[in-house]
Design an enzyme around this catalytic site. Structure first.
Site, PDB file in Angstrom:
ATOM      1  N   HIS A  58       0.818  -1.222   0.000  1.00 20.38           N
ATOM      2  CA  HIS A  58       0.000   0.000   0.000  1.00 20.38           C
ATOM      3  C   HIS A  58       0.851   1.271   0.000  1.00 20.38           C
ATOM      4  O   HIS A  58       1.901   1.340   0.627  1.00 20.38           O
ATOM      5  CB  HIS A  58      -0.946   0.003   1.208  1.00 20.38           C
ATOM      6  CG  HIS A  58      -0.239  -0.081   2.531  1.00 20.38           C
ATOM      7  ND1 HIS A  58       0.256   1.014   3.185  1.00 20.38           N
ATOM      8  CD2 HIS A  58       0.055  -1.143   3.308  1.00 20.38           C
ATOM      9  CE1 HIS A  58       0.811   0.647   4.316  1.00 20.38           C
ATOM     10  NE2 HIS A  58       0.713  -0.663   4.409  1.00 20.38           N
ATOM     11  N   ASN A  59       0.387   2.245  -0.770  1.00 21.67           N
ATOM     12  CA  ASN A  59       0.991   3.584  -0.850  1.00 21.67           C
ATOM     13  C   ASN A  59       2.400   3.600  -1.447  1.00 21.67           C
ATOM     14  O   ASN A  59       3.120   4.588  -1.326  1.00 21.67           O
ATOM     15  CB  ASN A  59       1.007   4.259   0.522  1.00 21.67           C
ATOM     16  CG  ASN A  59      -0.383   4.613   1.000  1.00 21.67           C
ATOM     17  OD1 ASN A  59      -0.989   3.848   1.748  1.00 21.67           O
ATOM     18  ND2 ASN A  59      -0.902   5.747   0.555  1.00 21.67           N
TER      19      ASN A  59
END
Length: 346
Positions: free
Chosen positions: A240-241
């Site tokens: 994620h991210n």
């Protein structure tokens, strides 16, 4: 479909050595050449095969000088491998392309479907999703609600694009790849681990290719971003991210932990692992199985855990192989020193 050496040379801007009327209708590896096939030679270790190959045409680099007679017609180019890629693309484009929506596919009434789209049996397009022109969804491909797929994309069987994620134009997602599953976010508590909702999305820019069973997790907030031209092999995990810079390539089983930023034009070998919340610069080359725990500057070529320059790594590897003998020698020297000390103390 059949092509002559003259037609091929004109298309890839090459120079013919041999019969310009030689024709081919298929491709073959140089060591497995057959009449009517075109092969290529770019790696010098395959040079011996060019003298015996049965292929009708062989692409070679401009600096190739045969040591003896070559039966095949040669086409000399600046880069044989790159020219082969152009021909393979032409070959793929010449194949007939399926269009239309199969009655066994599910299309939500609110979905928007472009022109010349192919949606195969058991593919699914959710509410308010968008599919661009000339895009193909193969069996069991799933596009979640609110997701957008650009034009001229291919989603192979069992690809899943979760809700609200974005896929650009000219993207290829291979079988079993997952775009937008939840990031690995859990908060420790006395009762165990409490799930942190992942409310962000994934954005794939144009000309991205994702390998089979590769997973790109949605952001906790904001977006996980794969920039234009990125090529990811099979079995890769992007957390994620993460942001992966344009034209970066990663080989199989690479893992990038959360919130790490990877620069442009990087090359990661197989099984490279990158820790979270760090920055990898532009044009960084990481050797296979490297473990990256801290940020790396632009232009580095590293390998190992922790990563070190290639020359230092190979020198260290050479020493490592000698450690058992060095250990025995060290123990022997220690004993000799102890004996000398005893004699001096008498």
């Amino acid at each position: 479909m059949e092509f002559s050496a003259k037609q091929i040379a004109e298309f890839i801007q090459g120079t013919i050595v041999g019969d310009e009327n030689a024709t081919v209708h298929t491709f073959a590896k140089i060591e497995e050449g057959i009449p009517g096939a075109i092969s290529f030679l770019s790696n010098p270790k395959y040079t011996p095969y060019i003298y015996d190959t049965q292929s009708s045409i062989v692409l070679v680099n401009n600096d190739f000088v045969p040591e003896k007679e070559v039966k095949a017609t040669l086409i000399k180019v600046n880069n044989a491998y790159e020219s082969l890629a152009k021909l393979l693309n032409l070959y793929e484009m010449s194949k007939p392309k399926k269009t239309g929506i199969d009655p066994l596919a599910y299309i939500a009434p609110t979905a928007k479907i472009g022109e010349n789209v192919y949606i195969a049996p058991f593919a699914c397009v959710g509410d308010n999703a968008e599919i661009g022109d000339n895009t193909s969804l193969h069996p069991h491909a799933t596009v979640g609600s609110g997701a957008k797929i650009g034009h001229d994309c291919i989603l192979y069987p069992n690809v899943t694009v979760y809700h609200d994620c974005r896929v650009g134009n000219h993207c290829i997602l291979h079988a079993g790849s997952v775009v937008g599953a939840d990031g690995f976010g859990f908060a420790p508590s006395p009762e165990g681990y409490e799930k942190i909702p992942q409310i962000g999305i994934v954005v794939l820019e144009d000309n991205v290719e994702i390998g089979a069973n590769t997973c790109i997790d949605r952001a906790t907030m904001g977006a996980t971003i794969i920039r234009k031209g990125v090529k990811l092999d099979n079995l890769i995990q992007i957390a994620h991210n993460v942001e992966v810079g344009s034209h970066t390539v990663m080989a199989s089983q690479v893992g990038i932990a959360g919130s790490t930023k990877v620069g442009e034009w990087c090359m990661f070998g197989g099984q490279v692992g990158v820790a979270g919340h760090i920055k990898v610069g532009n044009k960084v080359n990481m050797g296979a199985q490297s473990g990256v725990h801290s940020s790396i500057k632009d232009g580095e070529a590293l390998i190992g855990t922790p990563p070190m320059p290639l020359k230092s790594y190979f020198k260290s590897s050479a020493v490592f192989r000698k450690l058992p003998d060095m250990y025995l020698e060290l123990n022997s020297l220690k004993k000799e020193i102890e004996e000398l000390k005893k004699q001096l103390n008498k």
